[in-house]
Design an enzyme around this catalytic site. Structure first.
Site, PDB file in Angstrom:
ATOM      1  N   ARG A 164      -1.277 -38.188  -1.177  1.00 34.73           N
ATOM      2  CA  ARG A 164      -0.886 -37.244  -2.180  1.00 34.73           C
ATOM      3  C   ARG A 164      -1.580 -36.003  -2.403  1.00 34.73           C
ATOM      4  O   ARG A 164      -0.473 -34.792  -2.575  1.00 34.73           O
ATOM      5  CB  ARG A 164      -1.730 -38.181  -3.121  1.00 34.73           C
ATOM      6  CG  ARG A 164      -2.926 -37.870  -4.092  1.00 34.73           C
ATOM      7  CD  ARG A 164      -3.183 -39.479  -5.054  1.00 34.73           C
ATOM      8  NE  ARG A 164      -2.952 -40.329  -4.050  1.00 34.73           N
ATOM      9  CZ  ARG A 164      -2.846 -42.176  -4.453  1.00 34.73           C
ATOM     10  NH1 ARG A 164      -2.112 -41.433  -5.716  1.00 34.73           N
ATOM     11  NH2 ARG A 164      -2.971 -42.364  -3.912  1.00 34.73           N
ATOM     12  N   THR A 165      -2.864 -35.930  -1.952  1.00 30.88           N
ATOM     13  CA  THR A 165      -2.865 -34.324  -2.072  1.00 30.88           C
ATOM     14  C   THR A 165      -2.270 -33.235  -1.155  1.00 30.88           C
ATOM     15  O   THR A 165      -2.059 -32.064  -1.382  1.00 30.88           O
ATOM     16  CB  THR A 165      -4.569 -34.309  -1.834  1.00 30.88           C
ATOM     17  OG1 THR A 165      -4.996 -35.361  -2.951  1.00 30.88           O
ATOM     18  CG2 THR A 165      -4.856 -32.688  -2.303  1.00 30.88           C
TER      19      THR A 165
ATOM     20  N   ARG B  98      -9.238 -29.097   3.261  1.00 33.79           N
ATOM     21  CA  ARG B  98     -10.341 -30.102   2.942  1.00 33.79           C
ATOM     22  C   ARG B  98     -11.347 -31.101   4.331  1.00 33.79           C
ATOM     23  O   ARG B  98     -10.437 -30.889   5.142  1.00 33.79           O
ATOM     24  CB  ARG B  98      -9.444 -32.195   2.816  1.00 33.79           C
ATOM     25  CG  ARG B  98      -9.564 -33.106   2.464  1.00 33.79           C
ATOM     26  CD  ARG B  98      -8.840 -34.216   2.242  1.00 33.79           C
ATOM     27  NE  ARG B  98      -9.095 -33.885   0.699  1.00 33.79           N
ATOM     28  CZ  ARG B  98      -8.596 -35.383   0.262  1.00 33.79           C
ATOM     29  NH1 ARG B  98      -7.789 -36.647   0.691  1.00 33.79           N
ATOM     30  NH2 ARG B  98      -8.003 -34.653  -1.172  1.00 33.79           N
TER      31      ARG B  98
HETATM   32  C1  NCD Z   1      -9.869 -38.315  -4.119  1.00 39.19           C
HETATM   33  C2  NCD Z   1     -10.035 -37.840  -2.598  1.00 39.19           C
HETATM   34  O1  NCD Z   1      -9.884 -37.996  -2.179  1.00 39.19           O
HETATM   35  O2  NCD Z   1     -11.285 -36.798  -3.346  1.00 39.19           O
HETATM   36  N1  NCD Z   1      -7.566 -38.766  -3.536  1.00 39.19           N
HETATM   37  C3  NCD Z   1      -7.280 -38.574  -4.024  1.00 39.19           C
HETATM   38  O3  NCD Z   1      -7.235 -36.596  -3.937  1.00 39.19           O
HETATM   39  N2  NCD Z   1      -6.162 -37.797  -4.506  1.00 39.19           N
HETATM   40  C4  NCD Z   1     -10.065 -39.564  -3.941  1.00 39.19           C
HETATM   41  C5  NCD Z   1     -10.428 -40.718  -3.293  1.00 39.19           C
HETATM   42  O4  NCD Z   1     -10.503 -40.493  -1.897  1.00 39.19           O
HETATM   43  O5  NCD Z   1     -10.482 -41.924  -4.405  1.00 39.19           O
END
Ligand code: NCD
Length: 315
Positions: free
Chosen positions: A64-65, A114
């Site tokens: 999703r991100t 990320r």
């Molecule tokens: C989170 C992340 O990756 O930090 N998810 C996200 O960004 N939607 C939380 C998670 O992975 O639990």
């Protein structure tokens, strides 16, 4: 849509919520509101990032991100390229810094990064000329997640100041918890964390949060119950006796949710482990904001990209 208000962010990059002032946070949320409207229309395009190149550099899996940043960049007119480690030379042993220098030579304008190590995104930001947005670094920060959570709360409760927000579960491994604690406190919410001792980071009290070790105490009279994923990929030892026992004591089901205020709302950043930290009847129930969080994610990322783009050379 009105012209965007003159917004400011302290630097060229967005590495964390730490360091943002309450007016800066509120300014981003206000701008995101405008993008929610835009995203619900048929014609969703803006030209703020026309001619700009945005690279999404993900060293850790994400659905999703990454897609949210991709859609946000495209709606603002950028050329967006996705790079994941699986298909890059990082697999062949290239260091983070070499990757940064290589990408920098291609003159991107925005890097969305990320990485599994805390601090890696800030380190990379120092080596490149473009602006860098942190899409999650280790257990450090995930600023756009906290902003989208705040936007979701504000739209549903009309405010953030004065609300009781209980953040429950694997706080120790969670960048989402960290960014949310900083943001929600900056806007005047009362934040609690709820977890077994093994899933609480040492020194959590120094964050100024109330610490609870049972769900019954922790979510009593809460306005918002924010569940966290059990981050099993970050756990080296045994933090919980078993998943079944964890769900029994810390999983949010309808019975536990009754301890919160009757109009309490439930959130989860996703991806969810149904039956581990949250029961499906709650995740899909009337008090859940989980799907709305995803919608808010695109709007918030557009607000962040739009604001940073205004600081680019020749903007
Ligand atoms: C989170 C992340 O990756 O930090 N998810 C996200 O960004 N939607 C939380 C998670 O992975 O639990």
């Amino acid at each position: 849509m009105n012209p965007a208000p003159a917004l400011s962010l302290p630097g060229r990059d967005l590495i964390g919520i730490q360091g943002l002032s309450a007016p800066e946070i509120t300014g981003l949320l206000d701008l995101a509101e405008e993008f929610i409207e835009l995203n619900r229309q048929i014609e969703k395009k803006r030209t703020t990032l026309r001619g700009r190149t945005q690279i999404n550099l993900f060293f850790e899996a994400s659905t999703r991100t990454q897609s949210s940043f991709e859609i946000a960049g495209k709606r603002l007119g950028a050329d967006v390229m996705n790079m994941s480690v699986g298909s890059s030379s990082v697999k062949k042993g290239e260091t983070l810094i070499d990757t940064a220098i290589t990408l920098n030579a291609m003159h991107p304008d925005i890097l969305v990064v990320r990485h599994h190590a805390s601090g890696a995104v800030e380190l990379l930001a120092r080596k490149v000329d473009c602006c860098v947005v942190n899409a999650g670094d280790g257990a450090h920060e995930h600023p756009t997640q906290a902003l989208l959570d705040a936007l979701t709360i504000r739209r549903n409760k009309g405010r953030i100041g004065g609300l009781v927000v209980a953040i429950c579960g694997d706080v120790a491994h969670s960048r989402v918890a960290r960014s949310n604690i900083i943001l929600l406190q900056a806007l005047g919410a009362q934040v609690r964390v709820v977890a077994p001792s093994t899933l609480l980071p040492t020194g959590i009290e120094n964050f100024g949060v109330e610490v609870h070790r049972t769900m019954e105490d922790g979510i009593a009279s809460a306005d918002i119950v924010m569940m966290l994923r059990l981050q099993r990929e970050r756990m080296a030892g045994a933090y919980i006796p078993s998943v079944r026992e964890y769900f029994h004591y810390f999983g949010l089901d309808e019975a536990k949710l009754r301890y919160a205020k009757p109009d309490a709302l439930v959130m989860h950043p996703g991806p969810m482990n149904r039956g581990v930290e949250i029961d499906s009847s709650v995740a899909d129930g009337p008090q859940s904001l989980i799907r709305e969080q995803v919608e808010m994610g695109v709007a918030v990322r557009m607000a962040v990209l739009d604001t940073l783009a205004r600081k680019l050379p020749n903007a």
